[in-house]
Design an enzyme around this catalytic site. Structure first.
Site, short mmCIF file in Angstrom:
data_model
loop_
_atom_site.label_atom_id
_atom_site.label_comp_id
_atom_site.label_asym_id
_atom_site.label_seq_id
_atom_site.Cartn_x
_atom_site.Cartn_y
_atom_site.Cartn_z
N LYS A 1 5.46 1.90 8.46
CA LYS A 1 4.28 2.66 8.92
C LYS A 1 3.06 1.76 9.11
O LYS A 1 2.39 1.82 10.14
CB LYS A 1 3.97 3.74 7.88
CG LYS A 1 2.95 4.75 8.31
CD LYS A 1 2.64 5.72 7.19
CE LYS A 1 3.89 6.42 6.67
NZ LYS A 1 3.58 7.37 5.58
N LYS B 1 0.85 -1.18 0.00
CA LYS B 1 0.00 0.00 0.00
C LYS B 1 0.88 1.23 0.00
O LYS B 1 1.86 1.29 0.75
CB LYS B 1 -0.84 -0.02 1.29
CG LYS B 1 -1.83 1.11 1.42
CD LYS B 1 -3.17 0.74 0.82
CE LYS B 1 -4.12 1.90 0.73
NZ LYS B 1 -3.88 2.79 -0.43
N LYS C 1 4.99 2.04 -3.03
CA LYS C 1 4.98 3.46 -3.40
C LYS C 1 5.14 3.58 -4.90
O LYS C 1 5.71 2.68 -5.54
CB LYS C 1 6.12 4.21 -2.71
CG LYS C 1 5.89 5.70 -2.58
CD LYS C 1 4.92 6.02 -1.46
CE LYS C 1 4.55 7.48 -1.41
NZ LYS C 1 3.80 7.80 -0.17
N ASN D 1 -2.31 19.37 1.46
CA ASN D 1 -3.35 18.58 2.11
C ASN D 1 -3.00 18.28 3.57
O ASN D 1 -3.77 18.59 4.48
CB ASN D 1 -3.56 17.27 1.31
CG ASN D 1 -4.49 16.33 2.04
OD1 ASN D 1 -4.12 15.71 3.03
ND2 ASN D 1 -5.73 16.26 1.58
N SER E 1 -7.16 5.20 4.46
CA SER E 1 -7.14 4.49 3.18
C SER E 1 -7.53 3.03 3.40
O SER E 1 -8.27 2.44 2.61
CB SER E 1 -5.75 4.53 2.56
OG SER E 1 -5.59 5.66 1.75
N THR F 1 -4.63 12.49 7.09
CA THR F 1 -3.20 12.59 7.45
C THR F 1 -3.02 13.70 8.49
O THR F 1 -2.35 13.51 9.52
CB THR F 1 -2.35 12.85 6.21
OG1 THR F 1 -2.59 11.78 5.30
CG2 THR F 1 -0.87 12.91 6.54
P1 NAD Z 1 0.36 18.33 -1.33
O1 NAD Z 1 0.78 18.23 -2.74
O2 NAD Z 1 -1.07 18.50 -1.00
O3 NAD Z 1 1.12 19.57 -0.63
C1 NAD Z 1 2.48 19.73 -0.66
C2 NAD Z 1 2.76 21.14 -0.16
O4 NAD Z 1 4.16 21.33 -0.02
C3 NAD Z 1 2.27 22.24 -1.10
O5 NAD Z 1 1.71 23.27 -0.34
C4 NAD Z 1 3.56 22.73 -1.77
O6 NAD Z 1 3.46 24.08 -2.17
C5 NAD Z 1 4.52 22.55 -0.63
N1 NAD Z 1 5.91 22.48 -1.05
C6 NAD Z 1 6.46 21.88 -2.14
N2 NAD Z 1 7.79 22.07 -2.15
C7 NAD Z 1 8.08 22.79 -1.04
C8 NAD Z 1 9.27 23.30 -0.49
N3 NAD Z 1 10.44 23.12 -1.08
N4 NAD Z 1 9.19 23.98 0.69
C9 NAD Z 1 7.99 24.18 1.30
N5 NAD Z 1 6.84 23.72 0.82
C10 NAD Z 1 6.88 23.04 -0.33
O7 NAD Z 1 1.00 17.08 -0.61
P2 NAD Z 1 0.57 16.38 0.75
O8 NAD Z 1 -0.33 15.27 0.41
O9 NAD Z 1 0.15 17.41 1.72
O10 NAD Z 1 1.95 15.72 1.18
C11 NAD Z 1 2.94 16.46 1.91
C12 NAD Z 1 3.85 15.48 2.60
O11 NAD Z 1 3.06 14.64 3.44
C13 NAD Z 1 4.63 14.53 1.68
O12 NAD Z 1 5.87 14.23 2.25
C14 NAD Z 1 3.77 13.28 1.68
O13 NAD Z 1 4.51 12.13 1.35
C15 NAD Z 1 3.33 13.29 3.12
N6 NAD Z 1 2.14 12.48 3.34
C16 NAD Z 1 0.95 12.79 2.76
C17 NAD Z 1 -0.13 11.97 3.00
C18 NAD Z 1 -1.48 12.27 2.43
O14 NAD Z 1 -2.42 11.50 2.68
N7 NAD Z 1 -1.68 13.36 1.72
C19 NAD Z 1 -0.01 10.84 3.79
C20 NAD Z 1 1.21 10.56 4.39
C21 NAD Z 1 2.28 11.39 4.15
#
Ligand code: NAD
Length: 431
Positions: free
Chosen positions: A90, A66, A102, A217, A354, A186
């Protein structure tokens, strides 16, 4: 060391310390299978571009693999494999019946038109269809992928298989079998883990200043929920830069304005009218080094490194992004007395909901938002407690404790198939 080597080195280091058998650590050194493909996509101008893409099924001892799919120009094979390894840990930390996987595509989705993005998403599924499936490998959204993309991907999979198969992918739109509460999961999971930490350490919301790197997000929802609880969100950032205000921001105003303008601005909104508020503009690096009580990296991996670690001033870091702290920096932060709630626990709310979505799809029965939230709270609280107990009783960091819980769970499953000792003792018995 690349990010994957760094992730493996961390597993080796913690595994040895936690007394995990070398053969189990060895299992966790090797991704089970990785498919690399080139996705041909017809662009709107009639030309065809080829986008490299990956899908890694890292380890399936505890269940089907997953993990999300990331579309980003800097995706690499090493990054996908590291993320898949972290997913393995995780899922085991929170005790859901999944292994880790992934996926990623090397592309800047911001440069694609919506139709090009749909063609790319469908091409990804056509390329990966042999290793994806509801009992084999179940993708989800990650950086720069979202519910709509998951909907296209599920549709493509169903078209190929010629049957309805909503459980093949999670994070879908609600109308296509998505789960209520997945969008905030998350952030909510991270928020719940902060509440658990606060219970044990006496953090007081009104006196706690929080900086959030990445207002996507995950970052938005954790900031929103913390603000509702009374925490002060004094800094936030996106890929363009950071904003800071000692008074704290109104998170909903930041979000509403970002939705409307695609830019993170320091504003306060009444209805649809937004006004600028006093603030300082910072770089993303400066945000990490702010003198705040909680730092939440929620963007990309590898932002706290040997180079900047000595300048980190927050005593608590909640890893909402995957892998924001390089492995080699763990001992330095420990030495500095910084408490890190690790990604494998802090952002596990996403994969947990999920899992709920997958269960609902297989049952053909949708849960209410209250059911989703209360089951998530139950799982996060239990997992946090297990991690905390190990950390206290074995005198190790929260990260080492979380990894130890996960590796012991994986080890137990592997041992159930028979260990070396088991087979050695029985050699010749049946001959
Ligand atoms: P997303 O695409 O919704 O948001 C990413 C954010 O990071 C955006 O606001 C973008 O502008 C910002 N960003 C990009 N590059 C940047 C930088 N250099 N400095 C500062 N900000 C920057 O993505 P997300 O889903 O919120 O995921 C963010 C992190 O959380 C990732 O590492 C992802 O793997 C992790 N994550 C997300 C989820 C999920 O369900 N969405 C689950 C587990 C982990």
């Amino acid at each position: 060391m690349n990010v994957f080597e760094d992730a493996v080195a961390r597993v080796e280091r913690i595994g040895e310390h936690a007394g995990i058998a070398p053969e189990i650590v060895d299992v966790l050194r090797h991704p089970r299978e990785t498919l690399m493909a080139s996705l041909p996509v017809r662009m709107d101008d009639g030309t065809t571009r080829h986008f490299p893409a990956f899908r890694c099924r890292y380890n399936s001892v505890l269940g089907p693999t997953k993990g999300g799919i990331r579309f980003h120009p800097h995706v690499t094979l090493a990054e996908v494999q590291a993320l898949a390894l972290w997913m393995t840990i995780k899922c085991a930390v929170v005790g859901i019946p999944y292994g880790g996987g992934k996926g990623g595509g090397i592309v800047n989705p911001k440069e694609l038109s919506p139709m090009e993005l749909e063609r790319l998403s469908r091409a990804y599924v056509r390329a990966m269809v042999d290793i994806v499936g509801p009992n084999r490998d179940i993708p989800a959204p990650d950086v720069y992928t979202n519910a709509r993309i998951m909907g296209w991907m599920a549709d493509e999979y169903e078209a190929i298989m010629r049957r309805r198969e909503p459980a093949v992918i999670t994070g879908k739109p609600i109308s296509l079998g998505g789960s209520l509460g997945r969008d905030e999961a998350t952030g909510r999971g991270a928020y719940l883990s902060i509440l658990e930490l606060a219970k044990r350490t006496g953090l007081e919301p009104a006196k706690t200043r929080v900086a959030v790197q990445g207002f996507g997000n995950a970052g938005y929802h954790v900031a929103r929920l913390l603000a509702l609880e009374g925490y002060k969100i004094v800094a936030a950032s996106d890929s363009q830069g950071a904003i800071y205000s000692e008074q704290g921001f109104d998170v909903e105003s930041l979000y509403q304005n970002k939705q409307a303008t695609r830019k993170l601005k320091a504003v306060y909104c009444e209805g649809s009218v937004c006004e600028f508020v006093d603030h300082n503009s910072l770089s993303n690096d400066e945000l990490l080094e702010l003198d705040v009580d909680i730092l939440i990296p929620a963007a990309l991996e590898g932002v706290i490194t040997q180079e900047n670690v000595s300048r980190i001033r927050a005593p608590i870091i909640i890893e909402v992004a995957n892998g924001p702290i390089e492995g080699s920096v763990d001992p330095v932060l420990e030495e500095m007395g910084v408490r890190v709630v690790p990604d494998v626990l802090a952002n596990a709310g996403g994969v947990t909901v999920s899992y709920f979505e997958w269960v609902q799809n297989r049952q053909g029965y949708a849960w209410t938002l209250e059911e989703v939230r209360s089951r998530l709270a139950e799982i996060m609280s239990r997992a946090f407690d297990e991690m905390w107990q190990v950390s206290e009783s074995e005198g190790v960091s929260l990260r080492s404790a979380a990894y130890a819980v996960a590796m012991r769970r994986i080890a137990e499953a592997i041992a159930s198939h028979g260990t070396r000792e088991y087979f050695q003792e029985r050699r010749g018995e049946d001959r």
